[in-house]
Design a protein around this motif. Structure first.
Motif, PDB file in Angstrom:
ATOM      1  N   GLN A  26      47.756  23.177  56.760  1.00 44.13           N
ATOM      2  CA  GLN A  26      48.521  23.918  55.756  1.00 44.13           C
ATOM      3  C   GLN A  26      49.309  25.059  56.368  1.00 44.13           C
ATOM      4  N   CYS A  27      48.810  25.623  57.459  1.00 40.05           N
ATOM      5  CA  CYS A  27      49.459  26.792  58.060  1.00 40.05           C
ATOM      6  C   CYS A  27      50.498  26.402  59.109  1.00 40.05           C
ATOM      7  N   GLU A  28      50.372  25.207  59.678  1.00 40.21           N
ATOM      8  CA  GLU A  28      51.230  24.828  60.801  1.00 40.21           C
ATOM      9  C   GLU A  28      52.734  24.894  60.504  1.00 40.21           C
ATOM     10  N   PRO A  29      53.161  24.549  59.273  1.00 38.24           N
ATOM     11  CA  PRO A  29      54.611  24.654  59.020  1.00 38.24           C
ATOM     12  C   PRO A  29      55.179  26.047  59.306  1.00 38.24           C
ATOM     13  N   TYR A  30      54.373  27.092  59.100  1.00 36.35           N
ATOM     14  CA  TYR A  30      54.855  28.448  59.409  1.00 36.35           C
ATOM     15  C   TYR A  30      55.069  28.613  60.916  1.00 36.35           C
ATOM     16  N   LEU A  31      54.137  28.090  61.697  1.00 39.57           N
ATOM     17  CA  LEU A  31      54.264  28.187  63.157  1.00 39.57           C
ATOM     18  C   LEU A  31      55.485  27.397  63.642  1.00 39.57           C
ATOM     19  N   ILE A  32      55.658  26.209  63.077  1.00 37.88           N
ATOM     20  CA  ILE A  32      56.808  25.376  63.452  1.00 37.88           C
ATOM     21  C   ILE A  32      58.107  26.132  63.177  1.00 37.88           C
ATOM     22  N   ARG A  33      58.182  26.759  62.010  1.00 39.81           N
ATOM     23  CA  ARG A  33      59.417  27.474  61.650  1.00 39.81           C
ATOM     24  C   ARG A  33      59.605  28.741  62.487  1.00 39.81           C
ATOM     25  N   GLN A  34      58.483  29.392  62.844  1.00 41.16           N
ATOM     26  CA  GLN A  34      58.588  30.555  63.734  1.00 41.16           C
ATOM     27  C   GLN A  34      59.192  30.149  65.077  1.00 41.16           C
ATOM     28  N   LEU A  35      58.665  29.066  65.639  1.00 39.38           N
ATOM     29  CA  LEU A  35      59.142  28.637  66.960  1.00 39.38           C
ATOM     30  C   LEU A  35      60.573  28.136  66.884  1.00 39.38           C
ATOM     31  N   GLU A  36      60.922  27.538  65.768  1.00 40.30           N
ATOM     32  CA  GLU A  36      62.286  27.074  65.535  1.00 40.30           C
ATOM     33  C   GLU A  36      63.251  28.272  65.489  1.00 40.30           C
ATOM     34  N   ALA A  37      62.831  29.329  64.822  1.00 37.22           N
ATOM     35  CA  ALA A  37      63.684  30.531  64.727  1.00 37.22           C
ATOM     36  C   ALA A  37      63.743  31.263  66.066  1.00 37.22           C
ATOM     37  N   LEU A  38      62.627  31.272  66.787  1.00 30.00           N
ATOM     38  CA  LEU A  38      62.585  32.032  68.050  1.00 30.00           C
ATOM     39  C   LEU A  38      63.253  31.258  69.186  1.00 30.00           C
ATOM     40  N   ARG A  39      63.091  29.925  69.207  1.00 25.23           N
ATOM     41  CA  ARG A  39      63.613  29.082  70.289  1.00 25.23           C
ATOM     42  C   ARG A  39      63.435  29.748  71.657  1.00 25.23           C
ATOM     43  N   PRO A  40      62.180  30.053  72.049  1.00 27.22           N
ATOM     44  CA  PRO A  40      61.981  30.739  73.330  1.00 27.22           C
ATOM     45  C   PRO A  40      62.263  29.816  74.506  1.00 27.22           C
ATOM     46  N   ALA A  41      62.331  30.394  75.702  1.00 22.58           N
ATOM     47  CA  ALA A  41      62.504  29.591  76.921  1.00 22.58           C
ATOM     48  C   ALA A  41      61.181  28.943  77.320  1.00 22.58           C
ATOM     49  N   VAL A  42      60.063  29.605  76.989  1.00 24.01           N
ATOM     50  CA  VAL A  42      58.735  29.105  77.350  1.00 24.01           C
ATOM     51  C   VAL A  42      57.743  29.443  76.241  1.00 24.01           C
ATOM     52  N   VAL A  99      55.036  34.164  54.295  1.00 23.53           N
ATOM     53  CA  VAL A  99      53.651  34.145  54.796  1.00 23.53           C
ATOM     54  C   VAL A  99      52.823  35.216  54.087  1.00 23.53           C
ATOM     55  N   THR A 100      53.403  36.394  53.922  1.00 23.26           N
ATOM     56  CA  THR A 100      52.681  37.503  53.276  1.00 23.26           C
ATOM     57  C   THR A 100      52.217  37.114  51.872  1.00 23.26           C
ATOM     58  N   ALA A 101      53.011  36.290  51.192  1.00 23.39           N
ATOM     59  CA  ALA A 101      52.688  35.907  49.813  1.00 23.39           C
ATOM     60  C   ALA A 101      51.890  34.603  49.736  1.00 23.39           C
ATOM     61  N   CYS A 102      51.558  33.997  50.889  1.00 32.22           N
ATOM     62  CA  CYS A 102      50.982  32.648  50.882  1.00 32.22           C
ATOM     63  C   CYS A 102      49.576  32.608  50.273  1.00 32.22           C
ATOM     64  N   THR A 103      49.351  31.603  49.416  1.00 33.05           N
ATOM     65  CA  THR A 103      48.003  31.369  48.864  1.00 33.05           C
ATOM     66  C   THR A 103      47.659  29.880  48.975  1.00 33.05           C
ATOM     67  N   LYS A 104      48.217  29.208  50.000  1.00 32.36           N
ATOM     68  CA  LYS A 104      48.024  27.755  50.107  1.00 32.36           C
ATOM     69  C   LYS A 104      46.577  27.362  50.418  1.00 32.36           C
ATOM     70  N   CYS A 105      45.839  28.220  51.134  1.00 32.39           N
ATOM     71  CA  CYS A 105      44.444  27.847  51.419  1.00 32.39           C
ATOM     72  C   CYS A 105      43.487  28.965  51.031  1.00 32.39           C
ATOM     73  N   GLU A 106      42.205  28.658  51.143  1.00 32.00           N
ATOM     74  CA  GLU A 106      41.138  29.574  50.711  1.00 32.00           C
ATOM     75  C   GLU A 106      41.099  30.875  51.518  1.00 32.00           C
ATOM     76  N   LEU A 107      41.667  30.841  52.735  1.00 36.28           N
ATOM     77  CA  LEU A 107      41.617  32.049  53.566  1.00 36.28           C
ATOM     78  C   LEU A 107      42.386  33.197  52.908  1.00 36.28           C
ATOM     79  N   SER A 108      43.295  32.856  51.995  1.00 30.39           N
ATOM     80  CA  SER A 108      44.062  33.907  51.314  1.00 30.39           C
ATOM     81  C   SER A 108      43.151  34.747  50.410  1.00 30.39           C
TER      82      SER A 108
END
Ligand code: URA
Ligand code: URA
Length: 252
Positions: free
Chosen positions: A162-178, A72-81
């Motif tokens: 473009q950013c959602e895959p990072y969120l998906i992978r975060q939640l996948e790694a965290l696997r919270p209860a809620v 994420v720190t190195a991401c330049t996928k969109c203009e916000l970078s």
């Protein structure tokens, strides 16, 4: 196939559970051995590698998140970078039972690299610490977008995509209860709906089998303090699940 057949079985079972959760199945019957292994497996099992004799491999809870954060720190996928000061990956415990998902960093977050540190962030911190009696460091907080939209404008659909895959992978790694989705962008992105937040809040949803509660964004609550009571109700339902008093989908 890896060299460890049991690992393959566990990985296949996890995939089966994920598919089954997508089909809204709430109950799956497992042998006690497999159930015990799954219980112990909060983070994906890394590929088998030969261990020096006398040592056992352990999954390090923060490891998948740390490598994702580097991406994420190195991401330049969109203009916000181009306009960001820095990325805002997320903050908190890699073993958090509760994950909050907001919209996007604002000016304070862009400056500090930490989510929810401005005025809305202070309200979220109060909700967590004074309301839920948890420590902010024990939950995990992140946003749909990891970079600040200039002037705090709303996220563009292309930026969310473009950013959602990072969120998906975060939640996948965290696997919270809620999961608690804060405001319209988080709720609509995670639940794949255009329904307004006022209709999404107040009941349980599921994100890949994880109970999800949507509530008002703290910035909205600062503008409409009369709605705080409803967020307080949502937060109390979340606490019941964290405390094991209620299992969403199996309420009486
Ligand atoms: N609003 C958000 O949605 N996220 C932050 O991190 C700060 C304010
Ligand atoms: N609009 C939003 O985007 N979020 C809220 O919480 C309320 C209104």
């Amino acid at each position: 196939m890896s060299s460890d057949p049991f690992r393959d079985i566990i990985n296949d079972t996890c995939e089966l559970l994920r598919q089954s959760a997508k089909g809204r199945n709430r109950v799956v019957h497992l042998s006690p051995e497999v159930a015990q292994q799954l219980d112990a497996r909060k983070t994906p099992v890394p590929p088998a590698s030969p261990q020096p004799t006398g040592q056992t491999a352990v999954a390090v809870p923060g490891a998948p998140l740390a490598s994702l954060q580097a991406e994420v720190t190195a991401c330049t996928k969109c203009e916000l970078s181009r306009t960001r000061t820095q990325t805002v990956f997320g903050d908190g415990s890699p073993t958090a039972k509760l994950v909050f998902v907001g919209e996007a960093p604002g000016a304070d977050e862009d400056r500090q690299g930490v989510p929810f540190v401005g005025r809305a962030g202070q309200l979220l911190t109060d909700i967590i610490e004074k309301g839920m009696k948890l420590r902010r460091g024990d939950v995990f907080i992140c946003n749909v977008l990891k970079c600040r939209p200039p002037g705090n404008r709303n996220p563009l659909p292309s930026e969310v995509e473009q950013c959602e895959p990072y969120l998906i992978r975060q939640l996948e790694a965290l696997r919270p209860a809620v999961i608690c989705a804060l405001g319209k962008y988080a709720a609509q992105t995670l639940l794949k709906t255009n329904a307004p937040i006022g209709r999404l809040r107040g009941r349980w949803h599921f994100y890949h089998g994880i109970p999800l509660r949507a509530t008002y964004h703290p910035a909205y609550l600062l503008r409409s303090p009369g709605e705080k009571r409803k967020t307080w109700e949502d937060v109390q339902e979340i606490m019941k699940v964290i405390n094991g008093e209620v299992v969403p989908g199996q309420e009486p």
